[in-house]
Design an enzyme around this catalytic site. Structure first.
Site, short mmCIF file in Angstrom:
data_model
loop_
_atom_site.label_atom_id
_atom_site.label_comp_id
_atom_site.label_asym_id
_atom_site.label_seq_id
_atom_site.Cartn_x
_atom_site.Cartn_y
_atom_site.Cartn_z
N ASP A 132 0.86 -1.19 0.00
CA ASP A 132 0.00 0.00 0.00
C ASP A 132 0.89 1.23 0.00
OD1 ASP A 132 -2.49 -1.54 0.55
OD2 ASP A 132 -1.49 -1.92 2.47
N ARG A 134 -13.72 1.13 -5.04
CA ARG A 134 -13.24 1.52 -3.71
C ARG A 134 -12.50 2.85 -3.68
NH1 ARG A 134 -11.44 -4.19 -0.86
NH2 ARG A 134 -13.52 -5.08 -0.90
N ARG A 189 -1.88 -2.51 -3.91
CA ARG A 189 -3.15 -2.63 -3.22
C ARG A 189 -3.73 -1.21 -3.05
NH1 ARG A 189 -7.62 -5.81 -1.87
NH2 ARG A 189 -8.20 -5.44 0.28
N LYS A 202 -13.76 3.20 -0.29
CA LYS A 202 -14.63 2.33 0.51
C LYS A 202 -14.65 2.91 1.92
CE LYS A 202 -15.15 -2.23 2.51
NZ LYS A 202 -15.09 -3.68 2.24
#
Ligand SMILES: *[C@@H]1O[C@H](CO)[C@@H](O)[C@H](O)[C@H]1NC(C)=O
Length: 375
Positions: free
Chosen positions: A172, A254, A194, A257
């Site tokens: 990430d 997302r 990610r 999200k």
């Protein structure tokens, strides 16, 4: 002392004056000071950068070059899976925490060689400012990670890129989990594995994310179409997020999200060119979207979710009681709709620092002002 001996220190002092945070945080993280007045340091190697970010001194850390972490921790070859197929445009996934084995038992197995540095971000401790110089501050191959009580951090004008973008679970860009008072400003993230930004399940407290560019353009996507699926993930158990003046582009899901117990004020952002959904809301999401533009966004709000949403297409007076002004309408061009009329959660804004808002037409400027290197 001769003047010639004075000049160098005068120049150093000038350089230090220039090495300051630009502007100040608006919204929930208003008042964040980061490394404050600490003398700026200019790391020259990846090891120095890691050391400055991870020690217990308040620091102003200036990035005037690319810090390339690719290869610094070696590579690994493992068996992963291909849940979305083995086409060249599809992401494949590492078997992290047995994700493939448990969640994707029917997906074909694939052999994956990934860069280990991307997996876990650089630890950032409390009282730090991390600031890019001009358009030079780039961190390649590794993200940044604020966890375990880190508070009072400013991240400004840097670009984080190239985190195993071919594979899911390869890293990430920006992680927050158990934090408070974090300001992310004029940051660009691209080519991540990610999430571009992930606020984990523990409380992330007061966060402002502003003037940043989350660029989902990729050659490897979970939706196999060049649009990154894993955008912004806000699921903390006690999070207050101001999301202002950001460009969120080329995503397929997302973005964000929102779940957990998250109060999100999304204001004057520009969602541009997204196939798939922007907002994905679950129970515990409390989301106000105002003054924002959705241009070429297929599905601004994923259907079938839960949570609370207020997003009016006309100026709404329901905000006046807490904001001292009406909420701004959102604008839509070649996009689906985002409508939400739940005002019952606006009470949670009472007494907080609230970002200002302008007409959604001004959010179109975000296209040119968001991201690093635009000062
Ligand atoms: C950060 O700075 C504040 C204010 O100076 C100080 O009280 C706090 O102890 C510092 N935090 C850490 C972890 O050093």
């Amino acid at each position: 002392m001769r003047p010639s001996a004075l000049w160098p220190s005068a120049l150093v002092a000038l350089a230090h004056t220039a090495a300051a945070v630009t502007g100040a945080a608006e919204g929930f993280a208003k008042g964040v000071t980061g490394g404050g007045n600490a003398s700026p340091v200019y790391p020259q190697t990846t090891a120095e950068l890691v050391s400055y970010l991870g020690d217990s001194q308040p620091r102003v850390i200036m990035l005037d070059r690319t810090f390339d972490f690719t290869g610094t921790e070696g590579t690994a070859t493992e068996t992963g899976c291909a849940p979305w197929g083995t086409g060249s445009g599809c992401q494949t996934a590492l078997n992290k925490n047995d994700w493939c084995t448990k969640e994707q038992p029917n997906a074909p197995s694939v052999t994956i060689t990934y860069d280990k540095a991307g997996i876990l971000g650089i630890t950032v401790k409390s009282n730090k400012s991390l600031i890019g110089v001009g358009n030079k501050g780039v961190i390649k191959g590794k993200g940044i990670r604020m966890v375990s009580g880190t508070n009072n951090v400013i991240i400004q004008n840097i670009h984080i890129t190239n985190l195993n973008p071919q594979y899911v679970w390869g890293g990430d860009a920006i992680t927050l989990d158990n934090t408070d008072m974090i300001w992310i400003d004029h940051v660009t993230t691209s080519l991540v594995s990610r999430q571009h930004v992930v606020l984990g399940n523990n409380p992330s407290g007061r966060v402002t994310i502003s003037n940043s560019k989350f660029d989902g353009k990729t050659s490897w996507s979970a939706t196999c179409n060049g649009y990154h699926y894993w955008g912004l993930y806000f699921t903390g158990s006690n999070d207050m997020i101001t999301l202002k003046n950001n460009l969120i582009t080329h995503m397929s899901g997302r973005s964000p999200k929102v779940a957990g117990n998250t109060l999100l004020h999304a204001v004057n952002n520009y969602w541009y060119d997204s196939e798939g959904h922007a907002f994905e809301l679950e129970s515990g999401a409390k989301v106000l979207v105002e003054g924002s533009v959705f241009q070429n966004v297929e599905t601004p709000l994923q259907s079938g979710g839960s949570g609370q949403l207020f997003a009016s297409t006309s100026a709404a007076s329901a905000c006046s009681q807490y904001f001292g002004r009406a909420c701004e309408a959102n604008g839509f061009g070649s996009s689906g709709t985002l409508a939400g009329s739940d005002t019952s959660f606006l009470q949670y804004f009472a007494g907080k620092n609230i970002a200002s808002a302008t007409d959604y037409n001004t959010a179109k400027n975000v296209f040119n002002t968001a991201g690093f290197g635009t000062f």
